[in-house]
Design a protein around this motif. Sequence first.
Motif, PDB file in Angstrom:
ATOM      1  N   SER D 306     -18.553 -31.515   4.968  1.00  0.00           N
ATOM      2  CA  SER D 306     -18.252 -33.207   4.284  1.00  0.00           C
ATOM      3  C   SER D 306     -17.694 -33.606   6.344  1.00  0.00           C
ATOM      4  O   SER D 306     -18.193 -35.499   5.997  1.00  0.00           O
ATOM      5  N   GLU D 348     -19.146 -36.607  -2.154  1.00  0.00           N
ATOM      6  CA  GLU D 348     -18.923 -35.154  -2.780  1.00  0.00           C
ATOM      7  C   GLU D 348     -18.158 -36.369  -3.510  1.00  0.00           C
ATOM      8  O   GLU D 348     -17.703 -35.694  -4.597  1.00  0.00           O
ATOM      9  N   ASP D 433     -24.083 -35.594  -0.843  1.00  0.00           N
ATOM     10  CA  ASP D 433     -22.718 -34.633  -0.346  1.00  0.00           C
ATOM     11  C   ASP D 433     -22.872 -34.252  -1.722  1.00  0.00           C
ATOM     12  O   ASP D 433     -21.859 -34.808  -2.930  1.00  0.00           O
TER      13      ASP D 433
HETATM   14 MG   LIG Z   1     -17.162 -31.127   1.116  1.00  0.00          MG
END
Ligand SMILES: [Mg+2]
Lengths: 328, 334, 305, 511
Positions: D306, D348, D433
């Motif tokens: 990420s 995410e 993500d």
């Molecule tokens: Mg991540």
Amino acid sequence: MMKLLLKNREMLLVVAIIALLVLIAVRFPPFVAPGNLANVYNDTSILIILALGQMAVILTRCIDLSMAANLALSGMAAAMLNAAFPGLPVPLIILVAVALGAALGSINGLLVWKLDIPPIVVTLGTLTIYRGLIFLLSGGAWINAHQMSDAFKALPRATLLGFPLLSWLSLVIIAIMVVVMRRTPLGRAFFALGGNPHAAVYTGIDVGRTRFLAYCLSGTLAGLSGYLWVSRYAVAYVDIAAGFELDIIAACVIGGVSIAGGIGSVGGAVLGALFLGVIKNALPVINISPFAQMAISGMVIIIAVAVNARAEKRKGRVILRKAEAAHG
Amino acid sequence: MADVQTIARHIPDRLESRGARLIKSWETLLVAVALAIFLVNSFASPYFLDPWNLSDATFNFTEKAMIAFAMALVIISGEIDLSVASIIALTSTVMGYAVQLGFDTPALVLIGLTTGLLCGAFNGLLVTGLALPSIVVTIGTMSLFRGLSFLILGDQAFTGYPASFSWFGQGYVWWVFSFEFCLFVALAVIYGIVLHKTNFGRAVYAIGNNQTAALFSGVRVGRVKFVLFLLTGLMAAIASICLTARLGSTRPSIALGWELEVVTMVVLGGVNILGGSGTIPGVVLAALIMGMVTFGFGLLNVPGIVMSIFIGLLLISVIALPILYRRFRGRRSH
Amino acid sequence: ETKKIALVVKALGIGFFEAANKGAQEAAKELGDVEVIYTGPTTTTAEGQIEVINSLIAQKVDAIAVSANDTNALVPALKKAMDRGIKVISWDSGVAPEGRLMHLNPSSNPLIGNMIIKLAADNLPEGGDVAVLSATATSTNQNVWIEEMNKVLGNYKGINVVATVYGDDLADKSYRETQGLIQSHPNLKAIIAPTSVGIVAAAQAVTDAGKIGQINVTGLGLPSEMAGHVKSGASKSFAIWNPIDLGYSATMIANDLIGGAEAKPGAELKMGRMGTVKLDDKNEGAMADPFVYDASNVEEFAKIF
Amino acid sequence: MDRDLLQDTTISRTRPAVALEGISKSFPGVRALSDVSLSLYPGSVTALVGENGAGKSTLVKILTGIYQPDEGTIRVDGAETHFPTANAAAKAGVTAIHQETVLFDELSVAENIFLGHAPRGSFGLIDWKKMNADARALLSRVGADLDPSIRLRDLGIANKHLVAIARALSIDARVVIMDEPTAALSHKEIHELYELVDRLKADGKAILFISHKFDEIFRIADRYTVFRDGRMVGEGLISETTQDDLVRQMVGRDVGQVFPKQEVAIGEPVLTVSGYRHPTEFEDINFELRRGEILGFYGLVGAGRSEFMQSLIGITKPSAGAIRLDGEVKVIRSPAEAIEAGIVYVPEERGRQGAIIGLPIFQNVTLPSLSRTSRSGFLRMAEEFALAREYTARLDLRAASLDQDVGTLSGGNQQKVVIAKWLATRPKVIILDEPTKGIDIGSKAAVHAFMSELAASGLSVIMVSSEIPEIMGMADRVIVMREGRIAGRFERADLTAEKLVRAAAGIQEAA
Ligand SMILES: [Mg+2]
Ligand SMILES: Nc1ncnc2c1ncn2[C@@H]1O[C@H](COP(=O)(O)OP(=O)(O)OP(=O)(O)O)[C@@H](O)[C@H]1O
Ligand SMILES: Nc1ncnc2c1ncn2[C@@H]1O[C@H](COP(=O)(O)OP(=O)(O)OP(=O)(O)O)[C@@H](O)[C@H]1O
Ligand SMILES: [Mg+2]
């Protein structure tokens, strides 16, 4: 060396205060005479007591803008009580002031806890209400020294081992707060809940109730300070300590109490208050125009915030192994 | 569900009509409060319903309300600016200084606005550049700006503003409508449009509701916040011009304590102090309410501090009542 | 038809002004057809006074008698009042001439200026350092008195004014400023506080510093508030005019103006039992000399104001 | 419920340590649990399985006093009780490792373990010395060798999780609940945890174990309970079931084609990343992304994926590196510039970085595209609604109106709004993500189908995922990251789960 200093906020403040004292001593050596330093401490005692109460509230992600108004109302009540019944024993009057302060604090706490009103709105509201109540209570009249009994005025001035009782009292309160913040579940709950309110629930901390108790604490200390203020300056009127709430918050901020909650220490708050106290007391004697005082304290607050923010800056998660080694 | 092939269900744009929403809104509550206060005032004092008196009464709130518009945007974006009253003082002082140097009205206005913008830029830089919490930054600049004003003025007062300058605080545009009141109305309209009808306003709401997500969505968070602090500086400067013109003199203590009144006005207007929601019409109504309360009590010679008790109670109860009502309704529906 | 006279003070709740109100009420009773509205802001700000004045204009009062927080800032509001036919006078703390018909000085400014330095000098036969603790840096009357005091300073040999500080008419600030004075001027012999708030705070600070006998606090104060400090010796003597008479006279003058009297240089305005006041070329009049209080008489007057 | 099954087993003769009966719990708009019953027996591990949102964590929170049930009773040793707070549950001997790490960054490790039940010394004051000593002992029990006095903030995610486990053990409990305890742990730590569970079981504790990983369920559990849509749909002995059977019970049908990957002709390179590095987070990242391709990024939680993706859109500032888009060098300093260039990132953390709760659906969707729907800075609502309508329809959003606050939507639908928001900018490259994290299987399928369609329509997709089936099912190529570096590259053809795991965990290929 510099790194170590930056890491420890209290040390940094101690160094800053010493540096400040050295600077002052250059222009006016008598300022740093032990006797005078004791005076400066005595003069800052009330601010220290208040800053400790505010710290508890700020730790829980709240704020108490009504502390100075609470102080004024409790102080006025104490003074009026004394003026009306000069025979009333002083400890009883102090008890009334403290109880009233606690009650006013608990009103803030209840509004925050039970009605979920944002703390800044609650205390902005009660700030004006408490001030107004003083006016209603006193009809706007001043209570002057001659209306107060000697015993009432004597307490903070009486000396013990050469130091005024006011100084001793603030030392006792610092000691109590150290124990409360460090070694009681309530104190730890202030830190925990401010650091992560969501997680606090999982550890069985009642967020609302803990905040309520923080407000009770700040109210209690404001009530006590109310009596101290009124008896020390031997006068009570609607506007005493007007605007002092910002000094209290500034002391906390300078002392490294994070306005976002969860970070702070008794030592920091005390040192923050002392830093302000030294400046306040020094300016008039080193012949800096009294008109510069406000600008200087403003500058100090801004610098303190910036320095604290740097020290607090998240080190950042370290993913790379090699970087971790370099960091640790 | 899960079947991607199915024809997508139609989702209506809105469920409630605009009218239905309006009736349930905060502004409606405020209109009701305002009307009630208007009626009470009309009965309580025979002097209330007089156009000139009402016109005089507008001075109680116009300057504060101008700042409140910009403050509303700052608070909606999740920040706060407590230094506005000190910006007024510093701006007024600088203008006073310029008068001593012999500048004339247009130059004074320009100097005033520039000072306000610089103060705003200083706040904005500290908040966005150094990522410091705005509440402590502006507590600091609150002392700093007013402190500078004390430093410049000391125990002096600046007077001798040109006659043409005093028009900003004492002039009338048409009949009973003062320049300040007209400016207030114009600014209300401008801010209403900026907040509710432009991309910039949308960005303010987005930042206030979720700063991180707004950043990820391409909102230039730092820039928007910087502009917001510039705007409060600018509005404080405009208010300072009006106030200075109205008083005809400058003292360092000018507008002392106004920041809390401005914040009270904004919060009373339904702006969430935690950011994310609020409207300009709400702030306008709150300004009118606070102005009428002050004026109504003033006509009855009630001391200002008693009015402030009322404002404090109003602030808490106006926010508490909807919460209590919702809770009460929730309990009943169980 | 009763006439409405507004007595606007610097701030509500200050003992001096409460006493003035007593006098005003007395005048109203004596006149019979006058209602006195006693009002003012709760803090000593010009903005607060302007709001009060605006609401008085709206109530169409007949006269406004104001003790101003700011010489200049009130002028536009008071001008408006005069435009609407309201008689405006200032008393105690004045307004710039264009904002009022006349100003009633409690005493003549040169007299007060001389008085405060004389009070200090009388107790300092060999001379010495003295300091001034004023109210806010912007108070009109304090500034005038200090100015007058400086003019006559040469008459008092050996007296040095070493500092002027401002306690803002706040007890705690005045207290701290006094502490600062005591420290930074070890040879300080007297503190002159021409303000009733400052003098009490200074006396308290001197007492707390254990400097009774070394530093004499003097200036302008109220007997009721100063009695204790005179007894303790922190203050040997102080002066004040009678605020009751001041409020009484202001009300009487306002009534005279409503009745048609004209305020112009040389005019004599009626002040009831206080006689008349003659206006000088700036349309100002002075009431009486300040009166000195010391251990011999303070107890007696403490019961009155 | 199948009572007969229970009667047969030996453990059913012992009394349950804790039993839930007829529990229901609703949140505004969601019935998270309806009439579920569950018993936990001493010395036995019960696995609780179910899709995302089935209500597992809600049950845990009810058992630990964080939520109050709307209906139903909790019995401890047969006696009916209430748990008004987390403390009450702890006192009754129920402890839990929660799914979210519920710890305090600013407090010390020891205090994180003992907060709320710290050892007391004289005058009832907290005894720090004893607390640190006890903490050290507990930590060594879970296999973590940490200094109890350091601040939690200085620990990595796995160690934090171990602290959470130590905290659960610090309460002398009879019932231990573990809500996905292994999600953030590495290979070695997972095995230590298994051993710990075995020991607890031997000590006679009743254990509730929640996991999405079937291998570990079959490794440690004795019994199972299946939740679907807030109801209990099955229970029994692990020894008498199979993985397929459990999945069938969870989903309520056979799971056929979960990953509707379309075959797409891969085109020329669109995005070239070279030499990306950051002082502490990642280094040496080089790769190419081609038209029509879905490039998978696999790694364990905390591998730095990420962080790296966010550096592509100007959130994290890399210390070196360059990107080319369609052959042209681009400098991207902020998400706004990234969106302009045609690179979008669907984050995410949906709640924190994706959805703007408090704003209506249509405003969420149009936020990054405002420059298109507005005219010289002024909003045009009609255009906004049109855009929002188009993209929410394409994602098959379920909502009452476009004017509704996104906060009132279910997680899956929120995710659709978030994806719609970035698609509406008409990007060239879309980075997703963990696009299906925390959403139910139905929505998951819709997202996958859509991803596939996007690739087919010529978009280039980067998909960051920690789920091996998702990676294997959807990606054309896979890059594995470990500790901030690329640890492996695989083509779809030679992709196996084992290779991915080895690369991610840094285990050498068996010779
Ligand atoms: Mg991540
Ligand atoms: N505090 C809450 N407010 C509103 N809805 C909630 C809340 N907590 C859970 N829900 C909803 O309740 C349902 C059950 O959630 P829960 O967290 O129990 O699922 P879960 O089985 O633990 O899923 P996962 O496997 O993803 O952890 C979901 O639809 C969720 O959105
Ligand atoms: N030391 C830590 N403390 C708290 N949280 C952490 C820590 N390390 C990692 N995390 C969390 O783990 C998550 C993943 O970290 P990161 O984004 O760097 O790696 P990733 O490979 O992208 O992992 P993911 O598979 O979750 O996307 C992030 O949400 C981060 O907040
Ligand atoms: Mg869960």
